[in-house]
Design a protein around this motif. Structure first.
Motif, PDB file in Angstrom:
ATOM      1  N   MET A 288       0.816  -1.204   0.000  1.00  0.00           N
ATOM      2  CA  MET A 288       0.000   0.000   0.000  1.00  0.00           C
ATOM      3  C   MET A 288       0.856   1.261   0.000  1.00  0.00           C
ATOM      4  SD  MET A 288      -2.965  -1.201   2.661  1.00  0.00           S
ATOM      5  CE  MET A 288      -4.057   0.123   2.175  1.00  0.00           C
ATOM      6  N   ASP A 289       2.076   1.159   0.553  1.00  0.00           N
ATOM      7  CA  ASP A 289       2.983   2.304   0.591  1.00  0.00           C
ATOM      8  C   ASP A 289       4.405   1.784   0.800  1.00  0.00           C
ATOM      9  OD1 ASP A 289       3.957   4.875   0.586  1.00  0.00           O
ATOM     10  OD2 ASP A 289       3.358   5.341   2.636  1.00  0.00           O
ATOM     11  N   LEU A 290       5.373   2.413   0.124  1.00  0.00           N
ATOM     12  CA  LEU A 290       6.782   2.073   0.313  1.00  0.00           C
ATOM     13  C   LEU A 290       7.590   3.347   0.136  1.00  0.00           C
ATOM     14  CD1 LEU A 290       8.856  -0.286   0.746  1.00  0.00           C
ATOM     15  CD2 LEU A 290       9.208  -0.221  -1.718  1.00  0.00           C
ATOM     16  N   ASP A 291       8.297   3.755   1.187  1.00  0.00           N
ATOM     17  CA  ASP A 291       9.119   4.967   1.156  1.00  0.00           C
ATOM     18  C   ASP A 291      10.327   4.735   2.053  1.00  0.00           C
ATOM     19  OD1 ASP A 291      10.142   7.480   0.863  1.00  0.00           O
ATOM     20  OD2 ASP A 291       8.699   8.464   2.185  1.00  0.00           O
ATOM     21  N   LEU A 292      11.393   4.127   1.469  1.00  0.00           N
ATOM     22  CA  LEU A 292      12.620   3.811   2.191  1.00  0.00           C
ATOM     23  C   LEU A 292      13.786   4.539   1.532  1.00  0.00           C
ATOM     24  CD1 LEU A 292      12.283  -0.086   2.570  1.00  0.00           C
ATOM     25  CD2 LEU A 292      11.298   1.701   4.009  1.00  0.00           C
ATOM     26  N   GLU A 293      14.913   4.588   2.241  1.00  0.00           N
ATOM     27  CA  GLU A 293      16.122   5.179   1.670  1.00  0.00           C
ATOM     28  C   GLU A 293      16.490   4.437   0.382  1.00  0.00           C
ATOM     29  OE1 GLU A 293      20.860   5.926   2.751  1.00  0.00           O
ATOM     30  OE2 GLU A 293      19.520   4.960   4.194  1.00  0.00           O
ATOM     31  N   GLU A 294      16.801   5.201  -0.658  1.00  0.00           N
ATOM     32  CA  GLU A 294      17.153   4.619  -1.947  1.00  0.00           C
ATOM     33  C   GLU A 294      18.630   4.249  -1.977  1.00  0.00           C
ATOM     34  OE1 GLU A 294      16.626   2.959  -5.174  1.00  0.00           O
ATOM     35  OE2 GLU A 294      14.992   4.411  -5.064  1.00  0.00           O
ATOM     36  N   SER A 295      18.961   3.087  -2.515  1.00  0.00           N
ATOM     37  CA  SER A 295      20.353   2.687  -2.741  1.00  0.00           C
ATOM     38  C   SER A 295      20.370   1.681  -3.879  1.00  0.00           C
ATOM     39  CB  SER A 295      20.990   2.088  -1.481  1.00  0.00           C
ATOM     40  OG  SER A 295      20.244   0.987  -0.995  1.00  0.00           O
ATOM     41  N   THR A 296      21.516   1.579  -4.560  1.00  0.00           N
ATOM     42  CA  THR A 296      21.603   0.792  -5.789  1.00  0.00           C
ATOM     43  C   THR A 296      21.228  -0.665  -5.569  1.00  0.00           C
ATOM     44  OG1 THR A 296      23.356   2.257  -6.578  1.00  0.00           O
ATOM     45  CG2 THR A 296      23.100   0.131  -7.700  1.00  0.00           C
ATOM     46  N   TYR A 297      21.762  -1.269  -4.512  1.00  0.00           N
ATOM     47  CA  TYR A 297      21.514  -2.680  -4.247  1.00  0.00           C
ATOM     48  C   TYR A 297      20.675  -2.884  -2.980  1.00  0.00           C
ATOM     49  CZ  TYR A 297      25.192  -3.409  -7.696  1.00  0.00           C
ATOM     50  OH  TYR A 297      25.942  -3.403  -8.844  1.00  0.00           O
ATOM     51  N   CYS A 298      19.961  -1.832  -2.548  1.00  0.00           N
ATOM     52  CA  CYS A 298      19.167  -1.897  -1.318  1.00  0.00           C
ATOM     53  C   CYS A 298      20.038  -2.369  -0.143  1.00  0.00           C
ATOM     54  CB  CYS A 298      17.963  -2.822  -1.482  1.00  0.00           C
ATOM     55  SG  CYS A 298      16.727  -2.216  -2.652  1.00  0.00           S
ATOM     56  N   GLU A 299      21.262  -1.808  -0.032  1.00  0.00           N
ATOM     57  CA  GLU A 299      22.161  -2.235   1.028  1.00  0.00           C
ATOM     58  C   GLU A 299      22.061  -1.354   2.266  1.00  0.00           C
ATOM     59  OE1 GLU A 299      24.780   0.458  -1.621  1.00  0.00           O
ATOM     60  OE2 GLU A 299      23.080  -0.907  -1.828  1.00  0.00           O
ATOM     61  N   ASN A 300      21.320  -0.231   2.213  1.00  0.00           N
ATOM     62  CA  ASN A 300      21.206   0.655   3.373  1.00  0.00           C
ATOM     63  C   ASN A 300      19.961   0.304   4.189  1.00  0.00           C
ATOM     64  OD1 ASN A 300      23.553   1.944   2.546  1.00  0.00           O
ATOM     65  ND2 ASN A 300      22.461   3.446   1.326  1.00  0.00           N
ATOM     66  N   ASP A 301      18.812   0.838   3.810  1.00  0.00           N
ATOM     67  CA  ASP A 301      17.542   0.459   4.436  1.00  0.00           C
ATOM     68  C   ASP A 301      16.789  -0.431   3.451  1.00  0.00           C
ATOM     69  OD1 ASP A 301      18.420   2.239   6.298  1.00  0.00           O
ATOM     70  OD2 ASP A 301      16.909   3.772   5.895  1.00  0.00           O
ATOM     71  N   TRP A 302      16.209  -1.525   3.939  1.00  0.00           N
ATOM     72  CA  TRP A 302      15.528  -2.426   3.015  1.00  0.00           C
ATOM     73  C   TRP A 302      14.455  -3.256   3.717  1.00  0.00           C
ATOM     74  CZ3 TRP A 302      16.633  -7.401   4.641  1.00  0.00           C
ATOM     75  CH2 TRP A 302      17.845  -7.619   5.286  1.00  0.00           C
ATOM     76  N   LEU A 303      13.506  -3.699   2.889  1.00  0.00           N
ATOM     77  CA  LEU A 303      12.426  -4.596   3.310  1.00  0.00           C
ATOM     78  C   LEU A 303      12.530  -5.840   2.443  1.00  0.00           C
ATOM     79  CD1 LEU A 303       9.656  -4.973   4.896  1.00  0.00           C
ATOM     80  CD2 LEU A 303       8.582  -4.088   2.824  1.00  0.00           C
ATOM     81  N   SER A 304      12.461  -7.010   3.068  1.00  0.00           N
ATOM     82  CA  SER A 304      12.544  -8.249   2.283  1.00  0.00           C
ATOM     83  C   SER A 304      11.388  -9.170   2.648  1.00  0.00           C
ATOM     84  CB  SER A 304      13.883  -8.964   2.513  1.00  0.00           C
ATOM     85  OG  SER A 304      13.934  -9.528   3.808  1.00  0.00           O
ATOM     86  N   LEU A 305      10.951  -9.957   1.653  1.00  0.00           N
ATOM     87  CA  LEU A 305       9.909 -10.968   1.819  1.00  0.00           C
ATOM     88  C   LEU A 305      10.476 -12.303   1.366  1.00  0.00           C
ATOM     89  CD1 LEU A 305       6.862  -9.028   0.286  1.00  0.00           C
ATOM     90  CD2 LEU A 305       7.594  -9.081   2.663  1.00  0.00           C
ATOM     91  N   ARG A 306      10.270 -13.335   2.174  1.00  0.00           N
ATOM     92  CA  ARG A 306      10.874 -14.636   1.861  1.00  0.00           C
ATOM     93  C   ARG A 306       9.975 -15.757   2.354  1.00  0.00           C
ATOM     94  NH1 ARG A 306      14.548 -18.432   4.413  1.00  0.00           N
ATOM     95  NH2 ARG A 306      14.221 -17.310   6.368  1.00  0.00           N
ATOM     96  N   ASP A 307       9.635 -16.703   1.460  1.00  0.00           N
ATOM     97  CA  ASP A 307       8.920 -17.907   1.871  1.00  0.00           C
ATOM     98  C   ASP A 307       9.840 -18.785   2.713  1.00  0.00           C
ATOM     99  OD1 ASP A 307       6.119 -18.323   0.498  1.00  0.00           O
ATOM    100  OD2 ASP A 307       7.388 -17.280  -0.943  1.00  0.00           O
ATOM    101  N   THR A 308       9.307 -19.361   3.778  1.00  0.00           N
ATOM    102  CA  THR A 308      10.152 -20.152   4.694  1.00  0.00           C
ATOM    103  C   THR A 308       9.665 -21.575   4.872  1.00  0.00           C
ATOM    104  OG1 THR A 308       8.886 -19.452   6.639  1.00  0.00           O
ATOM    105  CG2 THR A 308      10.749 -18.074   5.981  1.00  0.00           C
ATOM    106  N   SER A 309       8.681 -21.998   4.095  1.00  0.00           N
ATOM    107  CA  SER A 309       8.159 -23.360   4.259  1.00  0.00           C
ATOM    108  C   SER A 309       9.194 -24.394   3.821  1.00  0.00           C
ATOM    109  CB  SER A 309       6.881 -23.525   3.428  1.00  0.00           C
ATOM    110  OG  SER A 309       6.481 -24.865   3.397  1.00  0.00           O
ATOM    111  N   ASN A 310       9.030 -25.614   4.311  1.00  0.00           N
ATOM    112  CA  ASN A 310       9.905 -26.714   3.910  1.00  0.00           C
ATOM    113  C   ASN A 310       9.376 -27.468   2.697  1.00  0.00           C
ATOM    114  OD1 ASN A 310      11.754 -26.315   5.999  1.00  0.00           O
ATOM    115  ND2 ASN A 310      10.440 -27.426   7.435  1.00  0.00           N
ATOM    116  N   SER A 311       8.419 -26.880   1.997  1.00  0.00           N
ATOM    117  CA  SER A 311       7.849 -27.560   0.841  1.00  0.00           C
ATOM    118  C   SER A 311       8.864 -27.592  -0.303  1.00  0.00           C
ATOM    119  CB  SER A 311       6.581 -26.826   0.377  1.00  0.00           C
ATOM    120  OG  SER A 311       6.937 -25.608  -0.251  1.00  0.00           O
TER     121      SER A 311
END
Length: 734
Positions: free
Chosen positions: A504-527
């Motif tokens: 709905m909204d994303l406003d984080l510090e900009e960086s080339t490889y998102c190495e400063n401030d970042w948000l990550s999403l990752r599936d963690t199931s064992n499937s």
């Protein structure tokens, strides 16, 4: 022009090369200062001076007559950027002969690393030596004593393009840069820094266009690479026009050759270089990282950081990203951490390798000393690591330790109050206590007080997903988030239920490889679904995230610099409609609901086409596929051409779009649904079905238009196949 001066730094002494000097003073209408004062006087015999231009001669006082006693002459020669200076002695040469040229002599100096370094002395009748500067400056000194004199000397100097650089940092430019270079040049530049890696990059490059072979004006680069501990030469180029040469990394030496013809000229080039920084001594809080991080590190590295904490403190090493080559016992690329001031295998606390970015390690020394060693081999090179070095308190200051309880005894443990008596704990504490009781005892803990600052990430880290739309925001949203955060939330639904996450909204510090401030999403199931991680930063509304399992880890990390508004996500159980915009992806469903209809769209980048590969396909067969089936259209609109309409148990042939979009419609019967499908897709700009990227535990890809004949015999296709961390890819041709 000899020089241009301003400010309050007194210029060096100036000696003219003739009997005339021109001085110009200029001031504007703004501020005024005290101005300047100088003195001037004639020097007998025209001895010494400042020389400019492309060539010239210098000679001893009164030449060709005998020079006088007690003479001291200093000549400074300066040429344009991109040239170096060559000096030779010509005609008759006679100075007083003495051991080590202690009496009358000529000494030649090179200006290197901001200092004048002697290239040698000459006296007697020896004119065999010639001298070359590494840069654009040279100094010549002639001295005579009060005894024997001689006929003297004549020396000729020339500005030659090219030169040798030995400093740890510098730049190479073409002759005359940024003005046009000259005709008929052949310049050789050498950067020599033994046993160190050199990085070089062109910041400007404009030469005469020379077609693909660069036959007119061109640059060729020879680098030395290290393989199996030996330097191996490698030649790059030639390059011309505006085709900027690539970033260069070499071991010990780089040679650049610049050649021009007699026709068109251009601005030339500017190349900057520096010795690779790797390791060092640290006694204050800082950030360390692998060379080039977050880009791939290099081979044959051996970087060592020696870290020393202040008195009564210990070292805390906190990794924020970590991606090295994975191997058994970390035998190829690794980071080792030692609890000492020297590398001692008996005091090694840890050795890390592989991809640990999702759970980066934290290491704390028990003394004030720590060594971090980063070693790589010559093969696989990944993104490397980044870690914060800070100082905190250890067991000697009451932060952690082992507590032994005798039978029937009682002891107290409290958070340390080290600085002052304010009863407040210190920042950046990381304390661990081990309590050991008597063999026949169990242990009882009774908290007498509790006053800890709550986590800004919130108390609830386990979030349950259901049919109701719920929200997750960054701390303080919509106000600016705090610095130095490390928040992790786990979104979880009932077994087998997947869900949608909407930005709905994303406003984080900009960086080339998102190495400063970042948000990550990752599936963690064992499937068996491949768990790919997505990382976001900057401002915008990324594509919705569709979970591949019933568990998704959300991580939010910030540094100590810029803070912004943050993010707002909504999450709930999935619908079956999807919009895929990634370079590659997977479309699957094994839990169809009776009577359901699903619509999936794929949108590739402009001028790309889409390839669909079927790994599993099962729809109940019916006439006209009225009960259940799948329809694929070459486009997004309802009137886009139908590529295929199908329902069967047979695995379909691949589908190759003609445009950058595809739409898939799936429907199931009203009374029962055993339908399932598993499709991987990739996108390419090389032609229909020609190459692309694929990520999965397994799958397939085919030649363009398979099983039909290839329609164009002059093409080159490349597929990049990757599998999840910890697995190896194998390829089988059917």
């Amino acid at each position: 022009m000899i020089g241009k001066y301003c400010g309050n730094v007194i210029p060096a002494e100036i000696i003219s090369q003739s009997n005339n000097l021109w001085i110009s003073f200029h001031s504007n209408l703004a501020d005024q200062a005290k101005g300047f004062m100088l003195t001037t006087e004639p020097m007998v015999g025209g001895c010494g001076g400042v020389y400019h231009g492309l060539q010239g001669e210098i000679f001893s006082p009164q030449y060709p007559k005998a020079y006088p006693n007690n003479a001291e002459c200093v000549w400074e020669i300066s040429v344009a950027d991109g040239y170096h200076i060559g000096l030779i002695f010509i005609n008759r040469f006679q100075l007083e002969q003495s051991q080590n040229c202690a009496h009358d002599y000529i000494e030649v100096f090179d200006f290197k690393n901001d200092d004048w370094l002697s290239l040698g002395k000459v006296c007697g009748r020896d004119i065999s030596n010639s001298y070359n500067s590494t840069g654009k400056q040279m100094k010549v000194i002639f001295r005579s004593n009060d005894a024997v004199t001689g006929d003297g000397f004549t020396a000729q100097w020339n500005a030659n393009c090219g030169g040798t650089m030995t400093s740890n940092k510098g730049r190479l430019i073409s002759p005359g840069y940024p003005n046009d270079y000259a005709r008929y040049l052949k310049c050789e530049y050498k950067i020599i820094v033994p046993e160190k890696y050199i990085r070089a990059e062109f910041k400007d490059f404009q030469l005469e266009e020379g077609h693909s072979s660069c036959v007119f004006d061109n640059v060729t680069i020879s680098i030395s690479e290290r393989r199996r501990r030996l330097p191996i030469p490698n030649v790059l180029g030639p390059y011309c026009g505006s085709n900027v040469p690539p970033f260069v990394r070499a071991y010990g030496m780089i040679t650049l050759t610049f050649e021009t013809d007699g026709w068109l000229q251009n601005r030339g080039f500017l190349m900057e270089y520096e010795v690779e920084k790797c390791g060092g001594y640290i006694n204050e809080s800082t950030i360390i990282s692998s060379p080039s991080h977050p880009e791939s590190y290099y081979g044959s590295l051996n970087c060592t950081w020696v870290i020393e904490a202040p008195q009564n403190q210990v070292v805390l090493l906190t990794f924020s990203s970590f991606d090295l080559e994975r191997s058994h016992n970390c035998q190829f690329d690794w980071v080792s951490v030692y609890n000492s001031s020297v590398i001692d295998s008996k005091k090694r606390m840890a050795r890390f390798c592989g991809n640990m970015t999702d759970q980066p390690p934290i290491v704390k020394s028990s003394t004030r000393d720590m060594i971090v060693q980063f070693t790589t081999d010559a093969s696989v090179h990944l993104g490397g690591f980044k870690a914060a070095v800070s100082f905190t308190y250890g067991e000697q200051s009451g932060c952690g330790g082992t507590v032994t309880l005798l039978h029937g005894s009682t002891t107290s443990i409290r958070s340390p109050d080290i600085i002052g008596n304010d009863y407040l704990y210190e920042p950046f504490m990381d304390c661990h206590w081990l309590i050991i009781g008597a063999p026949e005892d169990i242990l009882h803990l009774d908290f007498k007080s509790m006053d800890l600052i709550p986590s800004p990430c919130g108390d609830n880290k386990l979030l349950t997903v259901n049919n109701v739309t719920q929200y997750l925001t960054s701390p303080n949203y919509p106000n600016d988030y705090p610095n130095n955060l490390r928040c992790v939330w786990l979104l979880s639904s009932e077994e087998s239920f997947r869900f949608d996450i909407h930005f709905m909204d994303l406003d984080l510090e900009e960086s080339t490889y998102c190495e400063n401030d970042w948000l990550s999403l990752r599936d963690t199931s064992n499937s068996r679904a491949p768990m790919q991680k997505f990382k976001f930063c900057g401002v915008g509304h990324p594509s919705d995230y569709y979970s591949a399992s019933n568990k998704v880890e959300v991580s939010f990390v910030t540094n100590s610099a810029i803070s912004k508004r943050g993010f707002k996500l909504s999450y709930q159980f999935e619908g079956c409609n999807r919009n895929f915009t990634g370079e590659q992806g997977r479309i699957s469903n094994s839990n169809s609901v009776a009577g359901s209809r699903c619509h999936v769209t794929i949108q590739a980048k402009p001028n790309h086409t889409i390839s669909l590969y079927f790994n599993e396909f099962f729809f109940a067969n019916s006439e006209g596929c009225l009960n259940a089936g799948m329809e694929v259209r070459d486009g997004l609109s309802n009137d886009a051409p139908v590529i295929i309409r199908m329902c069967s148990h047979r695995l379909p042939d691949p589908i190759f779009s003609t445009s950058s979009t595809l739409s898939l419609s799936m429907w199931s019967g009203e009374f029962r649904a055993h339908d399932r499908y598993d499709i991987t897709y990739t996108t390419t700009d090389k032609g229909r079905g020609c190459g692309g990227k694929l990520f999965n535990y397994g799958g397939k890809f085919t030649s363009p238009f398979y099983p039909s004949d290839v329609r164009n015999s002059s093409f080159s296709c490349r597929w990049e196949v990757s599998v999840p961390e910890g697995y190896f890819a194998s390829l089988l041709f059917e």
